[in-house]
Enzyme design. Structure first.
Site: not given
Length: 282
Positions: A151, A227, A261
């Site tokens: 991320s 995600d 995620h």
């Protein structure tokens, strides 16, 4: 410039040790923290180093506790190093007000705006100071290092490698913020850390850097199709893919069906990434 570190805690894991340290950082002008995993064979001979940069709200602990990486670092003979995601307790007004900016959200850039620039120098910390500390205090091969992240940390890994092709043998990312100039997270962080002149933002945007860096090593990226941040256009891997195509950079972008995620996603593909880096480092 001190490279002295202080041990906080230590755990045995897959024959090696996970250790947590803090030290006074000359780059960030405050105490910083990192974790390190040393495989069993790391007690006998110097090993290559693989840095992992974590995402928003994380610390130096999340990856070590959740990714299941130690068994594979041990299997492939790599030392894992995980820095914290920002300076903490700096006294800057508002540093704890937002989960996506300030504490836990350093974005791995060097802030140029007040009041952030005194402490928020995460890019230089990761690329310069932390490797010095690791080389001084541990049995490593300092000329053999790679980097990956998740991320915000995927963004960090990409920019560190693209800006320093001579320092890192390989780079990969899980669900990176791949075009921060074009997404809400990036716009917020860059405006506050770097100012309103967007020309200054390009230096920390992987999709822009790839066009000018001359970087020519393969890159591996995994993104989950479920995600929520991919759906919200925070990640924009397609923008990075387009930039790589323009310059002929070999990118493997894998869209993993039904993954999200979380660290469940990271743990599912962590061996692929560690093996990928081990092949480049060894």
């Amino acid at each position: 410039m001190s490279t002295e570190i202080k041990l906080v805690k230590q755990h045995q894991s897959f024959g090696g040790t996970v250790s947590y340290y803090f030290h006074l950082s000359y780059t960030c002008n405050i105490e910083m923290r990192f974790s390190i995993y040393q495989p069993l064979q790391g007690k006998l001979k110097p090993l290559p180093i693989l840095y992992f940069l974590s995402g928003l709200t994380c610390t130096e602990d999340n990856f070590m506790a959740k990714a299941g990486a130690q068994q594979f670092a041990n299997k492939y003979g790599l030392i894992l190093v995980v820095p914290d995601t920002s300076p903490r307790n700096t006294g800057i007004v508002g540093e704890d007000d937002n989960w996506d900016f300030g504490t836990g959200a350093g974005f791995y850039i060097n802030a140029t705006s007040e009041p952030w620039k005194k402490h928020y120098q995460m890019y230089s910390y990761v690329v310069e100071e932390l490797p010095e500390i690791i080389a001084k205090n541990f049995l490593v091969q300092p000329d053999k290092q790679s980097i990956f992240g998740h991320s915000m940390g995927g963004h960090g890994a990409l920019i560190c490698a693209l800006k320093n092709p001579e320092k890192y043998q390989s780079v990969s990312a899980f669900a990176p913020i791949a075009a921060p100039m074009r997404c809400p997270w990036g716009e917020k962080a860059f405006t506050n850390y770097l100012g309103i002149n967007q020309e200054n933002w390009r230096d920390y945007d992987a999709s822009e850097l790839v066009l000018i860096s001359g970087y020519n090593r393969p890159i591996l990226i995994d993104v989950g199709t479920a995600d929520p941040f991919f759906a919200q256009k925070q990640l924009l891997p397609e923008v990075f893919e387009n930039s790589c195509e323009k310059v002929g950079l070999p990118l493997t972008l894998r869209m993993q069906e039904n993954y999200d995620h979380s660290y469940y996603f990271i743990a599912s593909f962590i061996e692929d990434h560690i093996r990928y880096h081990a092949e480049a480092l060894n």
